[in-house]
Design an enzyme around this catalytic site. Sequence first.
Site, PDB file in Angstrom:
ATOM      1  CG  ASP A 125       2.338  -6.552   1.048  1.00 11.64           C
ATOM      2  OD1 ASP A 125       1.803  -7.677   1.564  1.00 11.64           O
ATOM      3  OD2 ASP A 125       1.417  -5.825   1.084  1.00 11.64           O
ATOM      4  CB  SER A 164      -0.954   0.114   1.430  1.00 11.94           C
ATOM      5  OG  SER A 164      -0.084  -0.165   2.423  1.00 11.94           O
ATOM      6  CE  LYS A 189      -0.404  -8.325   3.079  1.00 10.90           C
ATOM      7  NZ  LYS A 189      -0.870  -8.135   1.803  1.00 10.90           N
ATOM      8  CD  GLU A 234      -7.715  -5.081   1.102  1.00 12.33           C
ATOM      9  OE1 GLU A 234      -6.513  -5.549   1.137  1.00 12.33           O
ATOM     10  OE2 GLU A 234      -7.610  -3.990   0.834  1.00 12.33           O
ATOM     11  CD  GLU A 251      -2.313  -8.727  -3.199  1.00 21.08           C
ATOM     12  OE1 GLU A 251      -2.792  -8.530  -4.170  1.00 21.08           O
ATOM     13  OE2 GLU A 251      -1.948  -7.862  -2.634  1.00 21.08           O
TER      14      GLU A 251
HETATM   15  O1  KIV Z   1      -0.538  -3.251   1.445  1.00 21.92           O
HETATM   16  C1  KIV Z   1      -1.215  -3.325   2.547  1.00 21.92           C
HETATM   17  O2  KIV Z   1      -0.978  -2.367   3.324  1.00 21.92           O
HETATM   18  C2  KIV Z   1      -2.146  -4.446   2.619  1.00 21.92           C
HETATM   19  C3  KIV Z   1      -3.009  -4.383   3.760  1.00 21.92           C
HETATM   20  C4  KIV Z   1      -4.053  -3.302   3.499  1.00 21.92           C
HETATM   21  C5  KIV Z   1      -3.503  -5.474   4.386  1.00 21.92           C
HETATM   22  O3  KIV Z   1      -2.103  -5.590   2.195  1.00 21.92           O
END
Ligand code: KIV
Length: 265
Positions: A83, A45, A113, A183, A115
Amino acid sequence: MRNVHKVYSPEKKGKEKISVVTCYDYSFAKILSETDVDSILVGDSLGMVIQGNTSTLPVTLDEMIYHTKAVRRGAPDKFIVADLPFLSYQTSIEEGIRSAGRMMKETDCDAVKIEGGSDFICELISILKQIGVPVMGHLGLTPQSVHVFGGHKIQGKGEESSAKLLREAEAISEAGAFSMVLEMIPAELGKKASLELGVPTIGIGAGPDCDGQVLVLYDLLGLDANFQPKFLKKFADLHSIVKNAVGNFHKEIKSEEFPGKDHSF
Ligand code: KIV
């Protein structure tokens, strides 16, 4: 605490909720390190709230590594999930391993993380776990697929779509994900997934029954006065605080009030 089995313990399910917040830099990470928040997510994000893009797609692995290193310096004791950005793991298992490996090696984060819930993602989660990389999953509105969804829209509505999400949630959990973000899905589906799965669910716009909640730090601090999706609660109004502070700084320079004797050598 940097122990995946404690921070994201399945034993907390139904007993103690898990708090997660995003972070992208050293100064905010230092503040977060003084709070009890359970875990930090260096989310892609940052492509939107730091870089000003309209989606997370432009974010590169090098940029994620840069920000994750800064967060780790500010929060040495927090459990940090980073991420993996768009196209750093979707092309092949080998590239996924290299990207996750670089993230772990270069940033000292605790987990990555990724997706999605396809067979490919499940295989990648399983292999990463085998080579020592803890993986958090992410289902529902997966922002790296925003163009397939046609915008940042609620997912998992209707029987077919909710059944698919539950199948994928089960599959990534079976593959070895220690937790997963859900989400922008209906609260009922968030509840069902959380009850059915053996691993903790972390919701954002997924209702109150998830095992934990995550918000984008800048959103919960109210930095953007115009951003008000339904799921967001602003816990502060930093937009006004920053505007007033900078406005006062400007005024005091014009009036020659600052710097006075107290701020001079
Ligand atoms: O990138 C991010 O901040 C996220 C959250 C919104 C879960 O994946």
